[in-house]
Design an enzyme around this catalytic site. Structure first.
Site, short mmCIF file in Angstrom:
data_model
loop_
_atom_site.label_atom_id
_atom_site.label_comp_id
_atom_site.label_asym_id
_atom_site.label_seq_id
_atom_site.Cartn_x
_atom_site.Cartn_y
_atom_site.Cartn_z
N ASN A 164 36.89 22.50 -8.90
CA ASN A 164 35.99 22.95 -7.83
C ASN A 164 35.41 21.71 -7.15
O ASN A 164 35.17 20.69 -7.79
CB ASN A 164 34.85 23.80 -8.41
CG ASN A 164 34.02 24.41 -7.30
OD1 ASN A 164 34.47 25.30 -6.60
ND2 ASN A 164 32.82 23.89 -7.11
N TRP A 193 23.08 21.31 -8.49
CA TRP A 193 23.88 22.52 -8.26
C TRP A 193 23.03 23.71 -8.63
O TRP A 193 22.49 23.79 -9.73
CB TRP A 193 25.24 22.50 -8.96
CG TRP A 193 25.27 22.16 -10.42
CD1 TRP A 193 24.53 22.72 -11.41
CD2 TRP A 193 26.13 21.21 -11.04
NE1 TRP A 193 24.87 22.18 -12.61
CE2 TRP A 193 25.86 21.25 -12.42
CE3 TRP A 193 27.13 20.34 -10.57
CZ2 TRP A 193 26.53 20.44 -13.32
CZ3 TRP A 193 27.79 19.54 -11.48
CH2 TRP A 193 27.48 19.60 -12.84
N GLU A 238 38.93 23.94 -3.37
CA GLU A 238 38.58 23.38 -2.06
C GLU A 238 39.60 22.36 -1.55
O GLU A 238 39.76 22.20 -0.34
CB GLU A 238 37.19 22.74 -2.10
CG GLU A 238 36.03 23.73 -2.06
CD GLU A 238 35.73 24.40 -3.37
OE1 GLU A 238 36.40 24.11 -4.38
OE2 GLU A 238 34.80 25.24 -3.42
N ASP A 289 14.11 20.04 2.92
CA ASP A 289 15.34 20.82 2.80
C ASP A 289 15.77 21.48 4.12
O ASP A 289 15.06 21.44 5.12
CB ASP A 289 15.17 21.86 1.68
CG ASP A 289 16.35 21.88 0.75
OD1 ASP A 289 17.49 21.85 1.25
OD2 ASP A 289 16.15 21.91 -0.48
C1 FMN Z 1 24.38 18.91 3.58
C2 FMN Z 1 24.46 19.98 2.54
C3 FMN Z 1 23.77 19.85 1.34
C4 FMN Z 1 23.83 20.83 0.35
N1 FMN Z 1 23.14 20.66 -0.81
C5 FMN Z 1 23.24 21.58 -1.79
C6 FMN Z 1 22.57 21.38 -3.03
O1 FMN Z 1 21.87 20.40 -3.22
N2 FMN Z 1 22.73 22.33 -3.99
C7 FMN Z 1 23.51 23.44 -3.82
O2 FMN Z 1 23.64 24.25 -4.74
N3 FMN Z 1 24.13 23.66 -2.64
C8 FMN Z 1 24.03 22.76 -1.62
N4 FMN Z 1 24.68 22.96 -0.43
C9 FMN Z 1 25.47 24.19 -0.25
C10 FMN Z 1 26.77 24.13 -1.02
O3 FMN Z 1 27.49 22.98 -0.69
C11 FMN Z 1 27.62 25.36 -0.75
O4 FMN Z 1 26.92 26.49 -1.24
C12 FMN Z 1 29.01 25.29 -1.38
O5 FMN Z 1 29.73 26.46 -1.02
C13 FMN Z 1 28.94 25.18 -2.87
O6 FMN Z 1 30.24 25.06 -3.40
P1 FMN Z 1 30.74 26.04 -4.56
O7 FMN Z 1 30.81 27.41 -3.95
O8 FMN Z 1 32.08 25.50 -4.91
O9 FMN Z 1 29.76 25.96 -5.67
C14 FMN Z 1 24.62 21.99 0.57
C15 FMN Z 1 25.30 22.13 1.78
C16 FMN Z 1 25.23 21.14 2.76
C17 FMN Z 1 25.97 21.33 4.04
MN MN Z 2 34.01 26.38 -4.87
#
Ligand code: FMN
Ligand code: MN
Length: 537
Positions: free
Chosen positions: A190, A208, A288, A337
């Site tokens: 992932n 996360w 991804e 945020d």
């Molecule tokens: C600039 C940016 C920062 C982010 N920071 C976080 C974070 O700190 N924690 C989090 O859980 N998601 C964060 N996100 C959202 C996740 O990247 C998004 O939910 C992503 O789909 C997570 O990947 P996953 O589905 O594989 O877990 C952020 C997104 C962006 C665009």
């Molecule tokens: Mn994912």
């Protein structure tokens, strides 16, 4: 489309790496180099914020991408900001003329029906070959630019110009990292974008959130490590991992467990499709790297890490390798945020770095989030467009959706539907709340198909006129975004759906529903014919 890009850049698609992307941005007049000395503490953020907010409503909305080349305390270093921060750049990043083009490509893939005869099977071959092109490839370390410099000792993440974004932030934060983990059960990789607070040169936070894929990987590891006898502890830890429950670490008795860590690798500064893929809310089954390959129409090249059993994009500017201990949490935040508010201190897992590899003179890629519109607004809009055909797979009555930028992603989703039976607006709300990260949607507004959801004025008119509030507003409870500061509890709270569709007799509405006002076509045509003469324009 392809020919357009070949003409434009003299090559068939896909930026090799961040540097080629920067060149393309510059060629397109989308990059501004900043030679003035600026501080990575707050100053870069303030400049980027002003650029992001410039040109509102005009063609230059979102400002240019910024390459800071004179960073205080970091001679020779450069910082890239706002690379995705406009609709033009988002399209440039994904190499399309319109974001709906990608939706079209997804639709075409989904429409492939199973072949019936031999000839049809033959016809399928090009499609299959096309899909084959998306799978990542592994290259040798010698061919991986991210291995130009390998530091197994004496490294520090503070050798890079990591930003402090806002005055009340708990420290410096890595804000644009592609975080790679592997599901201990299925072995599937992932990539997620989760911010990382720098605690010291070798240690960072790992933000996360509990509903994200990497948090589930950690829980899987915990379940396996603790065994059934410690089920209650595992549950408590599982609730905490990537979350907010106050629980001192260590009381799960993992000291005897040999495998007490989840390996993690972080790539910073990749080609734009790979960076974008890390934010895409894909189902856990879809890696991804494959999404990035699909977006760039060329496989992502991966290389094995030095100290962990993971692969990272070979083209990355900087790679951090390390692990998260299963029973360790540490206070993270505050952090200014996406919402426009600070997310206050909470406990999150801790990332320990075991090795840093990087390119020579690495470009440090970052972003800031804050009061919208910011760079992430444009990334969110791209996700909205790309996911529309996938959402229609589950909810085929959906015509269009809009997540207004001012409401910050999933706080408000407006949906138009082709309504065919009683209660369908409610069915759609429930479908949204059940669908992947759309579970976080705080307010869902459902309107009829003849309402343009991209026109907030039209939506306001429908909602204000079409509802009997007590009847048409639906409340429910469920998981909410960790960033929500208003919910009754962290991560758990209520949601609201507004059914602003026309009400039917079959829904118990027995009064006549009035038609909306519209001039007849004949009169319109007659007035069109004389309009110029009237001199009213
Ligand atoms: C600039 C940016 C920062 C982010 N920071 C976080 C974070 O700190 N924690 C989090 O859980 N998601 C964060 N996100 C959202 C996740 O990247 C998004 O939910 C992503 O789909 C997570 O990947 P996953 O589905 O594989 O877990 C952020 C997104 C962006 C665009
Ligand atoms: Mn994912």
């Amino acid at each position: 489309m392809r020919s357009f890009w070949v003409e434009r850049w003299g090559k068939p698609l896909a930026y090799e790496d961040l540097r080629e992307w920067i060149k393309a941005l510059e060629k397109a007049g989308e990059l501004k180099r900043v030679g003035e000395e600026v501080d990575p503490v707050l100053e870069i953020a303030e400049i980027t914020d002003r650029a992001s907010k410039s040109g509102k409503g005009s063609k230059t909305a979102g400002g240019p991408a910024l390459l800071f080349e004179n960073v205080k305390g970091y001679p020779g270093a450069s910082v890239l900001m706002n690379q995705f921060g406009s609709e033009r750049r988002m399209k440039l990043a994904l190499e399309v003329d319109s974001l709906d083009e990608i939706a079209g490509r997804i639709r075409a893939l989904l429409e492939v029906k199973s072949p019936e005869g031999f000839l049809e099977k033959l016809k399928m071959l090009p499609v299959l070959a096309e899909v084959g092109k998306f799978f990542p490839k592994t290259v040798a370390a010698k061919d991986a630019p991210c291995k130009e410099v390998i530091k197994r000792e004496g490294f520090s993440v503070l050798d890079f110009p990591v930003l402090k974004c806002w005055p009340l932030d708990g420290g410096r934060f890595i804000t644009l990292p592609c975080v790679v983990t592997r599901d201990p059960k299925t072995g599937k990789r992932n990539v997620g974008m989760y911010r990382m607070q720098v605690y010291d040169g070798q240690t960072t936070g790992m933000h996360w959130q509990r509903q994200k894929n990497a948090a589930e990987h950690l829980r899987e590891k915990l379940r396996a490590a603790a065994g059934d006898s410690a089920a209650a502890h595992v549950q408590a830890m599982a609730e905490t991992a990537g979350g907010t429950m106050n629980m001192s670490s260590g009381n799960i008795g993992l000291s005897q467990v040999k495998d007490d860590r989840l390996e993690v690798a972080v790539a910073i500064g990749t080609d734009p499709a790979t960076t974008f893929a890390a934010i895409v809310p894909a189902p856990p089954e879809v890696e991804e790297f494959l999404i990035a390959g699909f977006l760039r129409q060329k496989p992502v090249e991966l290389v094995k890490c030095e100290t962990v059993d993971l692969e990272v994009p070979a083209n990355a500017e900087i790679v951090l390798e390390g692990y998260v201990k299963l029973d360790e949490l540490r206070v993270e935040g505050p952090f200014g945020d996406h919402t426009g508010f600070y997310t206050m201190e909470e406990e999150y897992p801790v990332f320990h770095i075991t090795c840093i590899t990087h390119r020579k003179d690495p470009v440090y890629a970052s972003t800031i989030v804050g009061k919208p519109p910011m760079e992430d607004a444009w990334m969110g809009k791209a996700v909205e467009r790309i996911f529309l055909p996938l959402m229609k797979l589950t909810l085929p009555e959906i015509v269009d959706i809009d997540l207004p930028v001012e409401a910050v992603f999933h706080n408000l989703m407006i949906i138009s539907i082709k309504k065919s039976y009683a209660g369908q607006a409610r069915k759609v709300m429930n479908g949204i709340w059940a669908m992947g990260q759309a579970m976080f949607t705080k307010c869902v507004i459902v309107v009829d198909e003849d309402c343009d959801v991209q026109d907030l004025g039209e939506v306001t008119l429908r909602v204000a006129n079409n509802i009997d509030p007590e009847r048409d507003i639906q409340f429910t409870l469920g998981p909410v975004d960790s960033l929500d500061h208003a919910s009754r509890m962290p991560n758990y709270g209520s949601k609201m759906g507004i059914d602003a569709t026309r009400k039917w007799v079959a829904e118990g509405f027995t009064r006549p529903w009035p038609p909306m006002i519209e001039m007849d076509a004949e009169t319109k045509a007659r007035v069109d014919a004389i309009w110029k003469k009237l001199g009213l324009d």
